[in-house]
Scaffold this active site. Structure first.
Site, PDB file in Angstrom:
ATOM      1  N   SER A  20       0.817  -1.210   0.000  1.00 29.34           N
ATOM      2  CA  SER A  20       0.000   0.000   0.000  1.00 29.34           C
ATOM      3  C   SER A  20       0.853   1.265   0.000  1.00 29.34           C
ATOM      4  O   SER A  20       1.657   1.468  -0.889  1.00 29.34           O
ATOM      5  CB  SER A  20      -0.962  -0.053   1.180  1.00 29.34           C
ATOM      6  OG  SER A  20      -1.888   0.988   1.082  1.00 29.34           O
ATOM      7  N   HIS A  21       0.728   2.049   1.051  1.00 31.48           N
ATOM      8  CA  HIS A  21       1.381   3.363   1.099  1.00 31.48           C
ATOM      9  C   HIS A  21       2.772   3.301   1.718  1.00 31.48           C
ATOM     10  O   HIS A  21       3.425   4.328   1.844  1.00 31.48           O
ATOM     11  CB  HIS A  21       0.507   4.301   1.923  1.00 31.48           C
ATOM     12  CG  HIS A  21       0.129   3.674   3.226  1.00 31.48           C
ATOM     13  ND1 HIS A  21      -0.895   2.756   3.312  1.00 31.48           N
ATOM     14  CD2 HIS A  21       0.662   3.766   4.442  1.00 31.48           C
ATOM     15  CE1 HIS A  21      -0.980   2.323   4.551  1.00 31.48           C
ATOM     16  NE2 HIS A  21      -0.050   2.913   5.262  1.00 31.48           N
ATOM     17  N   ASP A  64      -2.683   6.560  -3.143  1.00 29.19           N
ATOM     18  CA  ASP A  64      -1.540   5.936  -2.467  1.00 29.19           C
ATOM     19  C   ASP A  64      -0.834   4.934  -3.379  1.00 29.19           C
ATOM     20  O   ASP A  64      -1.138   4.824  -4.573  1.00 29.19           O
ATOM     21  CB  ASP A  64      -1.982   5.275  -1.157  1.00 29.19           C
ATOM     22  CG  ASP A  64      -2.792   4.024  -1.397  1.00 29.19           C
ATOM     23  OD1 ASP A  64      -3.460   3.940  -2.434  1.00 29.19           O
ATOM     24  OD2 ASP A  64      -2.752   3.111  -0.538  1.00 29.19           O
ATOM     25  N   ASP A  79      -0.903   1.734  -3.970  1.00 35.61           N
ATOM     26  CA  ASP A  79      -1.648   0.750  -4.762  1.00 35.61           C
ATOM     27  C   ASP A  79      -2.991   1.272  -5.248  1.00 35.61           C
ATOM     28  O   ASP A  79      -3.796   0.507  -5.790  1.00 35.61           O
ATOM     29  CB  ASP A  79      -1.834  -0.546  -3.961  1.00 35.61           C
ATOM     30  CG  ASP A  79      -2.652  -0.339  -2.711  1.00 35.61           C
ATOM     31  OD1 ASP A  79      -2.583   0.766  -2.132  1.00 35.61           O
ATOM     32  OD2 ASP A  79      -3.371  -1.259  -2.288  1.00 35.61           O
ATOM     33  N   ASP A 122      -5.731   2.559  -3.721  1.00 36.49           N
ATOM     34  CA  ASP A 122      -7.048   2.428  -3.076  1.00 36.49           C
ATOM     35  C   ASP A 122      -7.385   3.593  -2.146  1.00 36.49           C
ATOM     36  O   ASP A 122      -8.533   3.766  -1.766  1.00 36.49           O
ATOM     37  CB  ASP A 122      -7.203   1.066  -2.371  1.00 36.49           C
ATOM     38  CG  ASP A 122      -6.120   0.789  -1.364  1.00 36.49           C
ATOM     39  OD1 ASP A 122      -5.220   1.634  -1.189  1.00 36.49           O
ATOM     40  OD2 ASP A 122      -6.164  -0.294  -0.737  1.00 36.49           O
ATOM     41  N   ARG A 123      -6.396   4.401  -1.777  1.00 34.27           N
ATOM     42  CA  ARG A 123      -6.699   5.546  -0.909  1.00 34.27           C
ATOM     43  C   ARG A 123      -6.832   6.829  -1.709  1.00 34.27           C
ATOM     44  O   ARG A 123      -6.352   6.919  -2.842  1.00 34.27           O
ATOM     45  CB  ARG A 123      -5.568   5.753   0.106  1.00 34.27           C
ATOM     46  CG  ARG A 123      -5.456   4.627   1.083  1.00 34.27           C
ATOM     47  CD  ARG A 123      -4.431   4.962   2.146  1.00 34.27           C
ATOM     48  NE  ARG A 123      -4.428   3.888   3.128  1.00 34.27           N
ATOM     49  CZ  ARG A 123      -3.883   3.964   4.325  1.00 34.27           C
ATOM     50  NH1 ARG A 123      -3.257   5.072   4.687  1.00 34.27           N
ATOM     51  NH2 ARG A 123      -3.949   2.955   5.153  1.00 34.27           N
ATOM     52  N   LYS A 175     -11.561  -0.433  -1.469  1.00 35.41           N
ATOM     53  CA  LYS A 175     -11.691   1.011  -1.536  1.00 35.41           C
ATOM     54  C   LYS A 175     -11.023   1.479  -2.827  1.00 35.41           C
ATOM     55  O   LYS A 175     -10.210   0.750  -3.401  1.00 35.41           O
ATOM     56  CB  LYS A 175     -11.090   1.675  -0.311  1.00 35.41           C
ATOM     57  CG  LYS A 175      -9.646   1.368  -0.056  1.00 35.41           C
ATOM     58  CD  LYS A 175      -9.256   1.853   1.331  1.00 35.41           C
ATOM     59  CE  LYS A 175      -7.836   1.486   1.661  1.00 35.41           C
ATOM     60  NZ  LYS A 175      -7.705   0.792   2.938  1.00 35.41           N
TER      61      LYS A 175
HETATM   62  C1  G1P Z   1      -4.559   0.989   8.139  1.00 33.04           C
HETATM   63  C2  G1P Z   1      -5.802   1.845   8.272  1.00 33.04           C
HETATM   64  C3  G1P Z   1      -7.012   1.042   7.879  1.00 33.04           C
HETATM   65  C4  G1P Z   1      -6.840   0.482   6.476  1.00 33.04           C
HETATM   66  C5  G1P Z   1      -5.540  -0.289   6.387  1.00 33.04           C
HETATM   67  C6  G1P Z   1      -5.241  -0.754   4.965  1.00 33.04           C
HETATM   68  O1  G1P Z   1      -4.645  -0.114   9.009  1.00 33.04           O
HETATM   69  O2  G1P Z   1      -5.947   2.361   9.574  1.00 33.04           O
HETATM   70  O3  G1P Z   1      -8.156   1.850   7.972  1.00 33.04           O
HETATM   71  O4  G1P Z   1      -7.900  -0.363   6.141  1.00 33.04           O
HETATM   72  O5  G1P Z   1      -4.449   0.526   6.818  1.00 33.04           O
HETATM   73  O6  G1P Z   1      -5.142   0.341   4.078  1.00 33.04           O
HETATM   74  P1  G1P Z   1      -3.924  -0.159  10.442  1.00 33.04           P
HETATM   75  O7  G1P Z   1      -2.469   0.145  10.200  1.00 33.04           O
HETATM   76  O8  G1P Z   1      -4.545   0.956  11.248  1.00 33.04           O
HETATM   77  O9  G1P Z   1      -4.195  -1.521  10.991  1.00 33.04           O
HETATM   78 ZN    ZN Z   2      -3.450   1.221  -0.293  1.00 37.73          ZN
END
Ligand code: G1P
Ligand code: ZN
Length: 544
Positions: free
Chosen positions: A113-114, A278, A280, A282-283, A377
């Site tokens: 992800s990010h 982000d 990938d 999705d954000r 998302k």
């Molecule tokens: C974090 C975000 C959560 C999201 C996840 C994946 O998870 O808080 O809302 O779904 O990344 O993008 P966390 O690190 O808080 O477990």
């Molecule tokens: Zn992501």
């Protein structure tokens, strides 16, 4: 071509977190590490012989190597076909689109992800099921169980497959089909939003936008959709070429990490609209001219304006938000007379609700918004939703949000993250909170009286599964809340997240800086949890 069966030993750290298995690249590069996890996914599945999988990733370092390993393992394990994104690229939402459109057995997404990318940064593997969504807990638990018992894996002894040119080739008995990474996704967006109207709006000369892809996966999607299909001028998309190290940046669309975009949108020649996604895809982060839209508010605004959008004109079945997300969306749901569900953190909890037709829109405070068009998302979807609203309402982002607060009241909201905290200290903090939890009810702290304090537990209304220990909530009699939880996606020590929320119905008091409006709650959070003392940090690492 030979199928090789190689013997291996379990790694004890392959438990998927909030969003798949996420580790640093060197961990994934250990001999057998990736292979063990992939074989554990396959071993947890049933009747997959001859079936089709979608495969792609966010283009980060190790993406290309991992794609080849997974293709050869899938062939050796008897899959019939793999649809792989060109150059190994598929955003998380685009993978969900492909799984659903082609009704495949599931999909594998390579992404952290990010989190930053590069030889010493992070990598990740997520498995998505046939509805296009993240594997639910019973599946991830089964994968983990397999990873603890594994003693061999299968891989084809073959040369690498060309994933750079579109078309089909054979890998053993399996077909590898390289698909365009963008077109299926763009087509679905076109079916949901009024592209003609947005095109007119973006080419009118009265509206300027800037999208920052942060050198991550959304670049090709944004170029195609905003610049080619919707007519925005070339240059609207910044940092649109995915790089293996994301240009050394941290592709998390928030005010801290998307600083270049923030500088532009808060600067002298600010465009009317700014957005980022982000790693990938999705954000999303939505900005108006010198105006930040809190993601919880964004969900509420989308819900309140959904009737303006072709794909949602028929109305919303319901809304779901993760527990720490502000209650702004609940107020819209109440006015629309629809249900609002409160789920644990993580997109996987929305899947059942969407599959059962109970909800249309979903959102998380962590810059995640989406709908039942897929089961992830979707960053660009949220940007398009906003553009469609702006094109119809012909008001600024700020006007739309202020208007919303006047109607529904403002839920002041902020999240304070304390990153890379010593894990045992973070555990102590949560344990201490657990201990005092039963004593807090009825207690007063300044103007706040505790109405309830619990460790959030969720019973899925569709399959009855129970998820416990999802975060400690302290709710006050005026609707304000403080939530504490530990991140399930971090890879260095622990990350403590403190979520703060208060409600202001009076428009005369809706223009405060959230940090000022939430000052007392911030102090109160420290008073009950001894955050500074236990984390040894004077300030949060990131405030959003
Ligand atoms: C974090 C975000 C959560 C999201 C996840 C994946 O998870 O808080 O809302 O779904 O990344 O993008 P966390 O690190 O808080 O477990
Ligand atoms: Zn992501």
């Amino acid at each position: 071509m030979n199928v090789c069966t190689l013997s291996t030993h379990p790694f004890n750290d392959q438990k998927p977190g909030t969003s798949g298995l996420r580790k640093s690249v060197p961990v994934f590069q250990q001999p057998h590490y990736l292979e063990n996890f992939i074989q554990s996914i396959f071993n947890s599945l049933q009747d997959y012989k001859g079936q089709t999988l979608v495969l792609g990733g966010d283009g980060r370092y190790y993406n290309r190597e991992a794609i080849q390993i997974i293709l050869k393992m899938a062939a050796a394990n008897g899959f019939g076909r793999i649809k792989v994104g060109q150059h190994g690229i598929l955003s998380t939402p685009a993978t969900s689109v492909a799984i659903r459109k082609y009704q495949t057995f599931g999909g594998i997404i390579l992404s952290a992800s990010h989190n930053p990318a590069g030889p010493t940064e992070d990598f990740g593997v997520k498995y998505n099921i046939d509805n296009g969504g993240p594997a639910p807990e019973k599946v991830t638990e089964a994968i983990y169980a397999q990873s603890q018992a594994i003693d061999s894996y299968k891989i084809l002894d073959a040369s690498d497959v060309d994933v750079d040119n579109l078309g089909e080739s054979k890998l053993g008995e399996m077909v590898v089909e390289v698909i365009d990474s963008v077109s299926d996704y763009a087509e679905l967006m076109e079916s949901l939003f009024d592209f003609d109207r947005i095109h007119q709006f973006l080419t009118s000369g009265h509206f300027g936008m800037c999208f920052d892809a942060l050198h991550a996966v959304t670049g090709p999607y944004a170029h195609r959709i905003f610049e080619q299909l919707l007519g925005a001028p070339t240059g609207t998309v910044r940092n649109g070429t995915p790089l293996e190290d994301f240009g050394g940046g941290h592709p998390d669309p928030n005010l801290v990490y998307a600083h270049d975009l923030v500088k532009i949108v808060f600067g002298e020649q600010a465009p009317d609209f700014g957005a980022a996604s982000d790693g990938d895809g999705d954000r999303n982060m939505i900005l108006g001219r010198r105006f930040f839209v809190n993601p919880s508010d964004s969900l509420a605004v989308l819900a309140a304006n959904a009737k303006l959008i072709p794909g949602y004109q028929g109305g919303l079945a319901g809304i779901a938000r993760s527990m720490p997300t502000s209650q702004a969306a609940d107020r819209v749901a109440a006015k629309l007379g629809i249900d609002c569900y409160e789920t644990p953190t993580g997109w996987k909890f929305f899947g059942n609700l969407m599959d059962a037709g109970r909800v249309t829109l979903c959102g998380e405070e962590s810059f995640g918004t989406g709908s039942n068009h897929i089961r992830e998302k979707d960053g660009l979807w949220a940007v398009l939703f906003w553009l469609n609203i702006l094109a119809v309402r012909q008001q600024s982002v700020e006007q739309i949000v202020r208007n919303h607060w006047q109607t529904y009241g403002r839920n002041y909201y902020s999240r304070h993250d304390y990153e890379a905290v010593n894990s045992s200290r973070a555990d102590t903090l949560m344990e201490n909170l657990h201990k005092i939890m039963p004593t807090l009810k009825g207690k007063s702290f300044g103007r706040y009286e505790v109405e309830y304090c619990d460790d959030f537990s969720y019973t899925d209304p569709i399959d009855g599964s129970v998820s416990q220990h999802q975060g400690i909530r302290i709710g006050f009699t005026d609707g304000s809340r403080i939530v504490f939880r530990l991140s399930g996606t971090g890879t260095h020590g622990a990350t403590l997240r403190v979520y703060l929320e208060s409600y202001e119905p009076d428009p005369a008091y809706q223009s405060l800086d959230p940090q000022v409006a939430l000052k007392e709650l911030i102090a109160l959070a420290d008073e009950v949890a001894h955050i500074h003392e236990l984390t040894c940090m004077a300030e949060p690492t990131v405030i959003t």
